[in-house]
Design a protein around this motif. Sequence first.
Motif, PDB file in Angstrom:
ATOM      1  N   LEU C  63       0.696  -1.588   0.610  1.00 53.64           N
ATOM      2  CA  LEU C  63      -0.232  -0.247  -0.165  1.00 53.64           C
ATOM      3  C   LEU C  63       1.432   0.975   0.024  1.00 53.64           C
ATOM      4  CD1 LEU C  63      -2.645   1.547   0.618  1.00 53.64           C
ATOM      5  CD2 LEU C  63      -2.188   1.493   2.980  1.00 53.64           C
ATOM      6  N   GLU C  64       0.084   2.420  -1.277  1.00 53.56           N
ATOM      7  CA  GLU C  64       1.203   3.276  -0.661  1.00 53.56           C
ATOM      8  C   GLU C  64       0.442   5.010  -1.359  1.00 53.56           C
ATOM      9  OE1 GLU C  64       4.998   2.468  -3.127  1.00 53.56           O
ATOM     10  OE2 GLU C  64       4.279   5.018  -3.991  1.00 53.56           O
ATOM     11  N   VAL C  65       0.814   5.556  -0.896  1.00 53.81           N
ATOM     12  CA  VAL C  65      -0.063   6.075  -0.519  1.00 53.81           C
ATOM     13  C   VAL C  65       0.525   8.270  -0.481  1.00 53.81           C
ATOM     14  CG1 VAL C  65      -1.970   7.508  -0.536  1.00 53.81           C
ATOM     15  CG2 VAL C  65      -2.448   5.347   0.810  1.00 53.81           C
ATOM     16  N   ARG C  66       0.656   8.615  -1.479  1.00 55.29           N
ATOM     17  CA  ARG C  66       0.708   9.998  -1.553  1.00 55.29           C
ATOM     18  C   ARG C  66      -0.217  10.998  -1.367  1.00 55.29           C
ATOM     19  NH1 ARG C  66       6.585  10.873  -2.765  1.00 55.29           N
ATOM     20  NH2 ARG C  66       7.467   8.220  -3.334  1.00 55.29           N
ATOM     21  N   PHE C  67      -0.287  12.097  -0.708  1.00 51.19           N
ATOM     22  CA  PHE C  67      -1.259  13.262   0.513  1.00 51.19           C
ATOM     23  C   PHE C  67      -0.800  14.576  -0.654  1.00 51.19           C
ATOM     24  CE2 PHE C  67      -0.696   9.712   3.111  1.00 51.19           C
ATOM     25  CZ  PHE C  67      -2.202   9.613   3.229  1.00 51.19           C
ATOM     26  N   ARG C  68      -1.162  15.243  -0.905  1.00 53.31           N
ATOM     27  CA  ARG C  68      -1.096  16.545  -1.946  1.00 53.31           C
ATOM     28  C   ARG C  68      -1.706  17.721  -1.263  1.00 53.31           C
ATOM     29  NH1 ARG C  68       1.935  15.185  -7.171  1.00 53.31           N
ATOM     30  NH2 ARG C  68       2.671  13.214  -6.486  1.00 53.31           N
ATOM     31  N   MET C  69      -3.023  17.481  -1.053  1.00 53.54           N
ATOM     32  CA  MET C  69      -4.137  18.043  -0.410  1.00 53.54           C
ATOM     33  C   MET C  69      -4.978  17.599   0.493  1.00 53.54           C
ATOM     34  SD  MET C  69      -3.189  21.428  -2.243  1.00 53.54           S
ATOM     35  CE  MET C  69      -4.568  22.277  -0.876  1.00 53.54           C
ATOM     36  N   PRO C  70      -5.378  18.103   1.497  1.00 49.13           N
ATOM     37  CA  PRO C  70      -6.109  17.567   2.379  1.00 49.13           C
ATOM     38  C   PRO C  70      -7.501  17.475   1.458  1.00 49.13           C
ATOM     39  CG  PRO C  70      -5.824  19.649   3.214  1.00 49.13           C
ATOM     40  CD  PRO C  70      -4.862  19.671   1.466  1.00 49.13           C
ATOM     41  N   ALA C  71      -8.081  16.540   2.173  1.00 43.59           N
ATOM     42  CA  ALA C  71      -9.882  16.393   1.872  1.00 43.59           C
ATOM     43  C   ALA C  71     -10.893  16.903   2.324  1.00 43.59           C
ATOM     44  CB  ALA C  71     -10.356  15.189   1.122  1.00 43.59           C
ATOM     45  N   ARG C  72     -11.528  18.001   2.848  1.00 42.02           N
ATOM     46  CA  ARG C  72     -12.262  18.112   4.584  1.00 42.02           C
ATOM     47  C   ARG C  72     -13.919  16.939   4.295  1.00 42.02           C
ATOM     48  NH1 ARG C  72      -9.763  21.923   6.208  1.00 42.02           N
ATOM     49  NH2 ARG C  72      -7.908  23.188   5.373  1.00 42.02           N
ATOM     50  N   PHE C  73     -14.267  17.340   5.183  1.00 42.62           N
ATOM     51  CA  PHE C  73     -15.709  17.611   5.795  1.00 42.62           C
ATOM     52  C   PHE C  73     -16.695  17.720   4.619  1.00 42.62           C
ATOM     53  CE2 PHE C  73     -19.998  18.085   7.228  1.00 42.62           C
ATOM     54  CZ  PHE C  73     -20.141  16.524   7.247  1.00 42.62           C
ATOM     55  N   ASP C  74     -17.404  16.595   4.098  1.00 44.54           N
ATOM     56  CA  ASP C  74     -18.163  17.107   2.395  1.00 44.54           C
ATOM     57  C   ASP C  74     -17.513  17.558   1.512  1.00 44.54           C
ATOM     58  OD1 ASP C  74     -21.262  16.596   2.900  1.00 44.54           O
ATOM     59  OD2 ASP C  74     -21.685  18.760   2.544  1.00 44.54           O
ATOM     60  N   ASP C  75     -16.931  17.460   1.146  1.00 42.36           N
ATOM     61  CA  ASP C  75     -15.915  17.591  -0.179  1.00 42.36           C
ATOM     62  C   ASP C  75     -16.055  16.118  -1.048  1.00 42.36           C
ATOM     63  OD1 ASP C  75     -14.643  20.081   0.611  1.00 42.36           O
ATOM     64  OD2 ASP C  75     -12.743  18.811   0.671  1.00 42.36           O
ATOM     65  N   LEU C  76     -16.421  16.591  -2.582  1.00 40.62           N
ATOM     66  CA  LEU C  76     -17.371  14.950  -3.624  1.00 40.62           C
ATOM     67  C   LEU C  76     -15.552  14.890  -3.441  1.00 40.62           C
ATOM     68  CD1 LEU C  76     -19.728  13.570  -3.848  1.00 40.62           C
ATOM     69  CD2 LEU C  76     -19.568  15.184  -6.456  1.00 40.62           C
ATOM     70  N   VAL C  77     -15.331  13.898  -3.863  1.00 42.44           N
ATOM     71  CA  VAL C  77     -14.457  13.171  -3.775  1.00 42.44           C
ATOM     72  C   VAL C  77     -14.447  12.219  -5.100  1.00 42.44           C
ATOM     73  CG1 VAL C  77     -11.920  11.812  -3.764  1.00 42.44           C
ATOM     74  CG2 VAL C  77     -12.676  13.173  -1.621  1.00 42.44           C
ATOM     75  N   ALA C  78     -13.463  13.219  -5.890  1.00 40.57           N
ATOM     76  CA  ALA C  78     -13.432  11.274  -6.984  1.00 40.57           C
ATOM     77  C   ALA C  78     -12.907  10.842  -7.216  1.00 40.57           C
ATOM     78  CB  ALA C  78     -13.374  12.040  -8.385  1.00 40.57           C
ATOM     79  N   VAL C  79     -12.548   8.915  -7.418  1.00 40.31           N
ATOM     80  CA  VAL C  79     -11.008   8.182  -6.779  1.00 40.31           C
ATOM     81  C   VAL C  79     -11.625   7.310  -8.690  1.00 40.31           C
ATOM     82  CG1 VAL C  79     -10.749   5.920  -5.929  1.00 40.31           C
ATOM     83  CG2 VAL C  79     -12.090   7.704  -4.795  1.00 40.31           C
TER      84      VAL C  79
END
Lengths: 141, 141, 141, 141
Positions: C63-79
């Motif tokens: 498993l590997e993740v690179r975090f660029r910008m934070p996601a916030r509550f109620d944001d709609l995230v596209a995976v």
Amino acid sequence: MPEHDDPVLRLRVRFAETDQMGIAHHAVYPVWMEAGRVQWLRANGLSYRSIEDDGVSLAVSELEVRFRMPARFDDLVAVHTRLVSARSRRLRFAYRLLRDDDGTLLATGATAHTPTDPEGRAMRLPEDWFRPIAALLEPTF
Amino acid sequence: MPEHDDPVLRLRVRFAETDQMGIAHHAVYPVWMEAGRVQWLRANGLSYRSIEDDGVSLAVSELEVRFRMPARFDDLVAVHTRLVSARSRRLRFAYRLLRDDDGTLLATGATAHTPTDPEGRAMRLPEDWFRPIAALLEPTF
Amino acid sequence: MPEHDDPVLRLRVRFAETDQMGIAHHAVYPVWMEAGRVQWLRANGLSYRSIEDDGVSLAVSELEVRFRMPARFDDLVAVHTRLVSARSRRLRFAYRLLRDDDGTLLATGATAHTPTDPEGRAMRLPEDWFRPIAALLEPTF
Amino acid sequence: MPEHDDPVLRLRVRFAETDQMGIAHHAVYPVWMEAGRVQWLRANGLSYRSIEDDGVSLAVSELEVRFRMPARFDDLVAVHTRLVSARSRRLRFAYRLLRDDDGTLLATGATAHTPTDPEGRAMRLPEDWFRPIAALLEPTF
């Protein structure tokens, strides 16, 4: 129906939400109820994010769930939310969770909430939020 | 007291368990209660892992939590578990969660459980498990 | 686009997924990536639930993740999910997570998977599953 | 060894942390690594809670886990943490997770962290925190 208009949240049971009994773990239901509540507010023109941005949280003071039938991985679950009591210092919601494809009742639940300020102190829900929320009161399903 | 003898589970609030209100999220409490129940069984000489290995699960049928005071990141929380009712087809547990350093009551809770077989069908708790569990009944705190 | 045809999962950040930094906790991203993978399989006519029902699991080995910008509550995230390598004993997926409203890249990730039998032993992915999955290989975005 | 002196976190796999494969879900490992990091800091006289109270967060920018052997419900897991790189704008930690009773290596992992202010902006780690942390640098296990 576009997401913004649908007061019923539909969600897929995530693999991470199952446990070694092969069913959705019971502690996931309060998370679904919370997401259902947020969606119900949105469909009614109210953003819980904006409430929080205004420095008001609806802290959960009571939680109750009755589990009828297990939900399984990848099931589509419909979360029905209803506001059953609204006072400026306490809101109560009720929930019904159904398996979406056949309407099986999976669980019923309830939560009570205390409006709190950013320091966590109980407060009156400001009028600008209380009025539109109280207008959504629906004491019986 | 070595872990195996202590019926009270002590746990640290994890950072991942907090939410943007700065407190432990309410859906974490059922997870703590479950861990407390497992520890209480262990301290009483009973392994929940062995119960599961025998093909018996104690499926949660009811869940109730009342939140008094918030728990915060890194707080040490003591989970007190008690068996309040024991029938071969239903067990009921009660919980008290305290902040360990000053004894503040954080929450009280209750769960009801239905013994189920590996296919999820309700069953009687086998005598070999029912007898030692029922012996731990402690109807009042 | 109906859910069954869309290889991109769109999800709302849940309140329970935030932490006291006010952003989605980093351990939630693997859960989103997993849900994205399941949705991508579904949109491609493959049901991960059926794979599991056939006694095959795709156990995560890396498993590997690179975090660029934070996601916030109620944001709609596209995976966005992509299969980048397919052998009968190892699959590799890559992910891009975007904030849906403005296309901001939130994180990139990758997982490697070992097909396992119900006892958790590594196995070859059966031909009936391997062939249709390998056909979806898309080594570059 | 009292908790405050032990740099190794020992935790029990919770039932809620298992999935329908009958093992601890992979997204739980970053949560364990985080708890291990907090414990390692505590054993070294540093409180992550105090760092946060000073308005500094160590936001995770990279996450990596390699899974060797599954952890099962009720296993006692030992989380070994090590600081492998320390600059005022980036810290890197490495982890080894072992089954405590027989020393089986379950997983290895790594995280990178960016010090951020309460608005989430990258910042230099203040000297008062950087110095004692950097003193714990242990580039090789």
